[in-house]
Each structure stands twice: as structure tokens, then as C-alpha cells.
Design a protein around this motif. Structure first.
Motif, PDB file in Angstrom:
ATOM      1  N   TRP A   3       0.841  -1.190   0.000  1.00 13.70           N
ATOM      2  CA  TRP A   3       0.000   0.000   0.000  1.00 13.70           C
ATOM      3  C   TRP A   3       0.881   1.247   0.000  1.00 13.70           C
ATOM      4  O   TRP A   3       1.878   1.308   0.719  1.00 13.70           O
ATOM      5  CB  TRP A   3      -0.903  -0.015   1.227  1.00 13.70           C
ATOM      6  CG  TRP A   3      -1.923   1.083   1.226  1.00 13.70           C
ATOM      7  CD1 TRP A   3      -1.872   2.250   1.919  1.00 13.70           C
ATOM      8  CD2 TRP A   3      -3.130   1.132   0.471  1.00 13.70           C
ATOM      9  NE1 TRP A   3      -2.976   3.030   1.644  1.00 13.70           N
ATOM     10  CE2 TRP A   3      -3.768   2.362   0.765  1.00 13.70           C
ATOM     11  CE3 TRP A   3      -3.740   0.249  -0.430  1.00 13.70           C
ATOM     12  CZ2 TRP A   3      -4.987   2.723   0.188  1.00 13.70           C
ATOM     13  CZ3 TRP A   3      -4.957   0.611  -0.992  1.00 13.70           C
ATOM     14  CH2 TRP A   3      -5.557   1.831  -0.680  1.00 13.70           C
ATOM     15  N   ARG A   9      -6.923   4.224   4.038  1.00 11.20           N
ATOM     16  CA  ARG A   9      -7.802   3.268   3.357  1.00 11.20           C
ATOM     17  C   ARG A   9      -8.914   2.849   4.306  1.00 11.20           C
ATOM     18  O   ARG A   9      -8.670   2.513   5.453  1.00 11.20           O
ATOM     19  CB  ARG A   9      -6.987   2.041   2.925  1.00 11.20           C
ATOM     20  CG  ARG A   9      -7.831   0.849   2.506  1.00 11.20           C
ATOM     21  CD  ARG A   9      -7.011  -0.308   1.932  1.00 11.20           C
ATOM     22  NE  ARG A   9      -5.793  -0.628   2.661  1.00 11.20           N
ATOM     23  CZ  ARG A   9      -4.931  -1.582   2.326  1.00 11.20           C
ATOM     24  NH1 ARG A   9      -5.133  -2.287   1.230  1.00 11.20           N
ATOM     25  NH2 ARG A   9      -3.857  -1.814   3.047  1.00 11.20           N
ATOM     26  N   GLU A 164     -10.983  -5.472  -3.513  1.00 12.57           N
ATOM     27  CA  GLU A 164      -9.841  -5.164  -2.653  1.00 12.57           C
ATOM     28  C   GLU A 164      -8.519  -5.262  -3.413  1.00 12.57           C
ATOM     29  O   GLU A 164      -7.611  -4.443  -3.220  1.00 12.57           O
ATOM     30  CB  GLU A 164      -9.818  -6.108  -1.443  1.00 12.57           C
ATOM     31  CG  GLU A 164     -10.966  -5.914  -0.484  1.00 12.57           C
ATOM     32  CD  GLU A 164     -12.188  -6.767  -0.819  1.00 12.57           C
ATOM     33  OE1 GLU A 164     -13.050  -6.933   0.053  1.00 12.57           O
ATOM     34  OE2 GLU A 164     -12.289  -7.270  -1.977  1.00 12.57           O
ATOM     35  N   GLU A 168      -5.859  -1.969  -4.239  1.00 15.31           N
ATOM     36  CA  GLU A 168      -4.437  -1.878  -3.920  1.00 15.31           C
ATOM     37  C   GLU A 168      -3.621  -1.526  -5.157  1.00 15.31           C
ATOM     38  O   GLU A 168      -2.743  -0.647  -5.118  1.00 15.31           O
ATOM     39  CB  GLU A 168      -3.938  -3.185  -3.308  1.00 15.31           C
ATOM     40  CG  GLU A 168      -2.487  -3.107  -2.873  1.00 15.31           C
ATOM     41  CD  GLU A 168      -2.110  -4.178  -1.862  1.00 15.31           C
ATOM     42  OE1 GLU A 168      -0.951  -4.629  -1.914  1.00 15.31           O
ATOM     43  OE2 GLU A 168      -2.957  -4.549  -1.033  1.00 15.31           O
TER      44      GLU A 168
END
Length: 244
Positions: A3, A9, A164, A168
Motif C-alpha cells: 500500500w 484506506r 480489494e 491496492e
């Protein structure tokens, strides 16, 4: 992949829209923040149009605070488009069939797979809303007449991508392109975008709300405007819907 440093986030099981959530959260945020909604109940596209979001598709908004003039802030649509292109390439393993459609759509095999919506939130905050058809696309009857037909990542590539995982990859790519914009200006971003542009050098139609213009898509200028070569000469367009 990892990340990117400095970016927050949050992942929400359900939300009305990630852009609406961004507006609620913006006053209390101290840095850029990604908001991912796994289910949206009141999603919106450009010009207030509805955005259909079946379960498993991607809806996220990045909130950033920018001390810049509005025309410079608006260039983040190009940053977002490049980040989406790179993010989709990372999660599917290929860039084949990917192209960028001015002002803020991503195409896959000539169909619309993703859209971008920028909204000012006041006090220098910007919401960069992104929707991607990961597993399902709206029916043709649900889109505007003449618009590029929607497609999904799963149908076009056979790759099932989770929201998800795309978040990223997208966040990493955004951070890289944003740093390039801040460091070197719009020039390198513009060049990278044009290298991935759909229908460059071909005839397209732009509807501005006041008029409809058809001409050859020559370039995007230093202000991010679409430049068309028309029978009446070259025209630079700041905002429009584009039809092929």
C-alpha cells in the motif's frame, strides 16, 4: 505490491455512494484517503446519471486536498485514468484491449469497463470517484443511446478480480502518477495518456450541451482539452460527452 505510504484506506460493507461518503468525511481528514464501498445503494455517474453496481463490482473514491487552481485540479482525471489503466493491467496480467476515452472512461476491447467522476467538496478537497465493472456490466438498454456499450473485466478477460485487489493496484498506480504530475507537470502525464488514447487520429463526435461537433481527434492540449479538427477549423473542447 504494498500500500502506498501516506494514503489512508477504509473499506465499507455498504454505503449510499463513495463520493457521498467522501463529502461527509472530507472535513475531518488530514491526508488523502481511499474509500471502497463493497455495495452502493445510490451510485451516480457523470451529470447525475445513475451508475448500476451489481455485487462484486468496484466502487471507490479517493479524497485529496489540493491547494491548486481549478484547471490544475481537473487534470486529476488524467491521473485517475492512467492509474486505472495500470491497475487493470496489474490485476489481469495484460494491457491488451485497454484504451482511454476522453474525458474519463476506460475501455476494454472497445467497451466501457470503467468510469471516473471528479467532484469538488469545498475547502480544497476533491473526490475522485471510480467505478469498474469487474464481474458484471449493465445491459445495453441501461446506457445512453449512442454511448460505448459496457463490458466487464470477467467477461472480457476471464479473470475474476476482487475489489480489494484492484483497490491496492489502483492506489499504487495513482500515487506514482500523482507524484509525476506534482514533480514534472502535466507534460509527461499528457504524453502517457495520449499513448493509450482510444480513436486518436480518427473521427469522433463531441456533445457539449450547447452544440454537437464532429471532427478528427487530433490531440489533448496542455490544458487537458480535447482538440478536434473540424471543417470549420481546430476546436479545443474543455468538457463534453464523446461518441464514436
Amino acid at each position: 505490491m504494498g500500500w502506498p505510504s501516506g494514503y489512508g484506506r477504509r473499506v465499507l460493507a455498504e454505503v449510499d455512494s463513495t463520493n457521498a461518503e467522501a463529502a461527509r468525511l472530507a472535513p475531518g481528514l488530514v491526508g488523502p484517503e481511499w474509500i471502497l464501498g463493497l455495495r452502493q445503494t445510490a451510485a451516480r455517474g457523470r451529470r447525475g446519471r445513475g451508475w448500476v453496481m451489481p455485487a462484486g463490482n468496484f466502487a471507490a473514491t479517493l479524497v485529496v486536498r489540493l491547494d491548486e487552481p481549478p484547471d490544475r485540479v481537473a487534470l486529476r482525471s488524467f491521473v485517475a485514468a492512467l492509474a486505472l489503466y495500470d491497475g487493470l493491467e496489474a490485476v489481469t496480467g495484460t494491457a491488451a484491449g485497454l484504451a482511454l476515452k476522453w474525458p474519463n472512461d476506460v475501455l476494454m476491447n472497445h467497451g466501457k469497463v470503467a468510469g471516473i467522476l471528479l467532484e469538488g467538496l469545498g475547502q480544497g478537497a476533491l473526490a475522485v470517484g471510480i467505478g469498474v465493472n469487474l464481474v458484471a456490466a449493465p445491459e445495453a438498454a441501461e446506457v445512453e443511446s449512442g454511448a460505448v456499450l459496457p463490458v466487464s473485466v470477467l467477461a472480457e478477460t476471464g479473470v475474476r478480480v476482487t475489489p480489494e485487489a484492484l483497490l491496492e493496484a489502483l492506489a499504487v498506480a495513482w500515487a506514482s502518477h500523482e507524484e509525476r504530475l506534482v514533480t514534472y507537470g502535466f507534460g509527461p502525464i499528457r504524453e502517457a495518456w495520449l499513448a493509450r488514447a482510444a480513436r486518436l487520429g480518427e473521427e469522433i463526435t463531441a456533445r457539449t450541451g450547447r452544440e454537437t461537433l464532429t471532427g478528427t481527434f487530433e490531440t489533448v492540449d496542455e490544458a487537458g482539452r480535447l482538440v478536434l479538427k473540424t471543417p470549420k477549423g481546430r476546436v479545443a473542447i474543455a468538457a463534453a460527452d464523446v461518441f464514436f
